[in-house]
Design a protein around this motif. Structure first.
Motif, PDB file in Angstrom:
ATOM      1  N   GLU A  23       0.848  -1.208   0.000  1.00  0.00           N
ATOM      2  CA  GLU A  23       0.000   0.000   0.000  1.00  0.00           C
ATOM      3  C   GLU A  23       0.880   1.254   0.000  1.00  0.00           C
ATOM      4  OE1 GLU A  23      -3.289   0.492  -0.114  1.00  0.00           O
ATOM      5  OE2 GLU A  23      -3.954  -1.588   0.043  1.00  0.00           O
ATOM      6  N   ARG A  26       2.424   1.612  -3.369  1.00  0.00           N
ATOM      7  CA  ARG A  26       1.437   2.081  -4.348  1.00  0.00           C
ATOM      8  C   ARG A  26       1.267   3.605  -4.234  1.00  0.00           C
ATOM      9  NH1 ARG A  26      -4.048   3.065  -4.917  1.00  0.00           N
ATOM     10  NH2 ARG A  26      -5.009   2.208  -6.805  1.00  0.00           N
ATOM     11  N   THR A 144      -5.452  -6.797  -4.694  1.00  0.00           N
ATOM     12  CA  THR A 144      -6.454  -6.233  -5.615  1.00  0.00           C
ATOM     13  C   THR A 144      -7.866  -6.382  -5.036  1.00  0.00           C
ATOM     14  OG1 THR A 144      -5.025  -6.721  -7.500  1.00  0.00           O
ATOM     15  CG2 THR A 144      -7.366  -6.373  -7.973  1.00  0.00           C
ATOM     16  N   LYS A 147      -8.217  -3.902  -2.184  1.00  0.00           N
ATOM     17  CA  LYS A 147      -8.297  -2.531  -2.693  1.00  0.00           C
ATOM     18  C   LYS A 147      -9.675  -2.233  -3.289  1.00  0.00           C
ATOM     19  CE  LYS A 147      -5.900   1.023  -2.780  1.00  0.00           C
ATOM     20  NZ  LYS A 147      -5.404   1.398  -1.433  1.00  0.00           N
ATOM     21  N   GLU A 292      -5.774  -3.664 -13.151  1.00  0.00           N
ATOM     22  CA  GLU A 292      -5.398  -3.309 -11.764  1.00  0.00           C
ATOM     23  C   GLU A 292      -4.444  -4.362 -11.206  1.00  0.00           C
ATOM     24  OE1 GLU A 292      -9.784  -2.214 -11.603  1.00  0.00           O
ATOM     25  OE2 GLU A 292      -9.230  -2.629  -9.517  1.00  0.00           O
ATOM     26  N   ASN A 296      -1.002  -3.369  -9.658  1.00  0.00           N
ATOM     27  CA  ASN A 296      -0.742  -3.727  -8.259  1.00  0.00           C
ATOM     28  C   ASN A 296       0.428  -4.687  -8.129  1.00  0.00           C
ATOM     29  OD1 ASN A 296      -2.893  -2.146  -7.448  1.00  0.00           O
ATOM     30  ND2 ASN A 296      -4.359  -3.838  -7.420  1.00  0.00           N
ATOM     31  N   SER A 299       3.588  -2.859  -7.244  1.00  0.00           N
ATOM     32  CA  SER A 299       3.643  -2.429  -5.840  1.00  0.00           C
ATOM     33  C   SER A 299       3.934  -3.601  -4.906  1.00  0.00           C
ATOM     34  CB  SER A 299       2.304  -1.799  -5.422  1.00  0.00           C
ATOM     35  OG  SER A 299       1.955  -0.762  -6.306  1.00  0.00           O
TER      36      SER A 299
END
Ligand code: NCD
Length: 323
Positions: A23, A26, A144, A147, A292, A296, A299
């Protein structure tokens, strides 16, 4: 954390630590300057014995955004094709000063061998071994889901109460295996959906429910439906009558997608066989998290590299260092 070899033995705390650091990573990736100085002076080797585009590029982007030096080593056209062993290759990389080795290999267990053999002192990250595991893929999938459902409020949360259906070629899928272990460690319930021929024999020992009927699984209102690629390259026999028949019974199309609850998401690790396991309208719909997942992935791999190479308890927070 010394190595990241599987999700089967990854604890809930370690999994949440990786997801939470991801996180932070990201957040840094939405800035104009995406590069952090964190791994300056470290060398990451991408050692790929199997073809891969997105996973290799994703690890490369992750290492570079942390300022590590990256060496890409693909086995095709290398001394490996002249018969050099994994041991010789690994020791050569070690002599060149590798701090971390990201390995993808056709043999299940190769990363484990590399990490425990004593051949090298570098940290080992499994980027997919045979049909065994693909831990960073499962971590980016869990990231994912978290999120999509919790947005900015994701940190610290597990997936208790979530139901995930994993659909398709379970037999050949390291993505399915890594997801089964990680999702259940994080508290989610998992249903595997496949034709009987594509369900592994040892599945009775897994913490999952099995279904042979996609419509029934969809009627049970899963929060996420994860479609798997039919791995034709690993199939040496006929596992289903025809591709058309497979799509009709186990493919996700607009009609099936329309029967899902409004909030449910559609996932796929890529590369997709459009028109086989997933239709174009399902792949491109607003429910689809395919892109995504790719974003992701960078990250999550930054987080894994960071935790392996910069230690568990950093004195400076990655976000602070960038300021
Ligand atoms: C997966 C893999 O290689 O295991 N893909 C990936 O990592 N991008 C899944 C697949 O190949 O179907």
């Amino acid at each position: 954390m010394r190595h990241l070899l599987d999700t089967r033995t990854l604890s809930r705390d370690d999994a949440l630590r990786i997801l939470d650091v991801a996180e932070d990573m990201r957040d840094t990736q939405s800035r104009e300057v995406k590069k952090l100085p964190t791994l300056r002076g470290k060398t990451v080797v991408n050692l790929f014995f199997e073809d891969s585009t997105r996973t290799r590029i994703s690890f490369e982007a992750a290492a570079k955004r942390l300022s590590a030096d990256v060496i890409n080593f693909s086995a095709k056209g290398s001394s490996v094709s002249k018969g050099e062993s994994l041991q010789d290759t690994a020791q050569t990389l070690q002599a060149m000063g590798a701090d971390a080795v990201v390995i993808r290999h056709g043999a299940s267990g190769a990363p484990h061998t590399l990490a425990t053999s004593g051949w090298i002192s570098a940290g080992v990250l499994n980027a997919g071994d045979g049909t065994h595991e693909h831990p960073t893929q499962a971590l980016l999938d869990a990231f994912t889901i978290r999120k999509r459902f919790f947005g900015d409020d994701s940190r610290g949360r597990d997936l208790a109460g979530f139901h995930v259906a994993i659909v398709g070629d379970i037999l050949h899928s390291r993505v399915a295996r890594s997801n089964v272990w990680l999702l259940t460690t994080l508290g989610a319930r998992v249903t595997l959906v496949a034709p009987p021929t594509l369900v592994p024999q040892d599945v009775s020992a897994w913490p999952v429910t099995i279904s042979y009927d996609l419509d029934q699984a969809i009627a049970s209102a899963p929060d996420a439906v994860m479609m798997l690629r039919i791995q034709l390259e690993r199939m040496n026999a006929a596992y289903f009558p025809t591709e058309r028949e497979y799509s009709r019974r186990w493919g996700l199309d607009a009609a099936r997608m329309g029967s899902l609850p409004t909030a449910s998401i559609v996932m796929h690790p890529g590369p997709m066989n459009r028109g086989l396991e997933i239709s174009a309208d399902a792949a491109d719909s607003p429910r689809s998290t395919v892109l995504e997942q790719v974003a992701n992935g960078v990250s999550v791999r930054m987080a894994a590299l960071y935790l392996l190479l910069a230690g568990e308890r950093p004195t400076t927070h990655p976000q602070e260092e960038a300021r």
